[in-house]
Design a protein around this motif. Structure first.
Motif, PDB file in Angstrom:
ATOM      1  N   THR A  42       0.833  -1.205   0.000  1.00 46.00           N
ATOM      2  CA  THR A  42       0.000   0.000   0.000  1.00 46.00           C
ATOM      3  C   THR A  42       0.867   1.254   0.000  1.00 46.00           C
ATOM      4  N   THR A 102      -3.276  -5.004  -5.883  1.00 47.87           N
ATOM      5  CA  THR A 102      -2.990  -5.207  -4.456  1.00 47.87           C
ATOM      6  C   THR A 102      -1.543  -4.892  -4.093  1.00 47.87           C
ATOM      7  N   TYR A 129       1.519  -1.719  -4.305  1.00 52.61           N
ATOM      8  CA  TYR A 129       1.852  -0.334  -4.660  1.00 52.61           C
ATOM      9  C   TYR A 129       3.159  -0.264  -5.441  1.00 52.61           C
TER      10      TYR A 129
END
Length: 167
Positions: free
Chosen positions: A39, A160, A162
């Motif tokens: 993320t 899913t 980054y």
């Protein structure tokens, strides 16, 4: 004919000169590389921040987990000697193997001295230009031999992921 011969000599001279300054970035044995930042939050905590000359090391072995609080998964691999992520002068992220290519052993790793703009091997003393010249050697025996740091790719991940560092 004379101009053609002169042009051929100039081209051959250039090829010989450039061959003398070639860089060997294949000294480090092949090792799996896969490090995922899932993320933006993970990247903001554990990644490099985007400011020029930012850097961070990642090492995942049976006995070492650096950074200790990084959420490594069973799929993560950090190369032969570990990973060095840096932000270059344009804010782009670059990735290198931490193993010194002159020493070519996984436990002999380059590091970035405080306040400096290069990486240095603690054993042979070779220095590498990691922020502006893609890991090419600057000084020391690695420079004499033309041994460059091994580079890896940093790509945007999928739905899913980054950022992903990979071979």
């Amino acid at each position: 004919m004379r101009h053609s011969l002169l042009l051929l000599l100039i081209i051959l001279s250039g090829a010989v000169i450039s061959a003398c300054h070639s860089v060997d970035d294949n000294r480090i044995p092949y090792s799996e590389v896969h490090l995922t930042f899932h993320t933006v939050g993970d990247w903001n905590i554990y990644g490099v921040k985007g400011a020029a000359a930012d850097h961070r090391s990642y090492i995942l072995t049976r006995t070492e987990h650096i950074p200790t609080d990084f959420p490594y998964t069973t799929l993560d691999r950090t190369g032969y000697g570990g990973l060095l992520l840096v932000t270059d002068v344009l804010g782009d992220v670059l990735a290198y193997d931490l193993a010194c290519p002159y020493e070519a052993r996984p436990g002999i790793r380059v590091s970035v001295p405080n306040g400096e703009l290069f990486a240095e091997c603690p054993v042979c003393g070779s220095t590498y230009d990691i922020f502006t010249n893609y890991g090419k050697p600057r000084s020391g025996p690695a420079s004499d031999k033309g041994y460059s740091l091994t580079r890896y790719s940093v790509v945007s991940g999928g739905a899913t992921e980054y950022k992903v560092v990979t071979r």
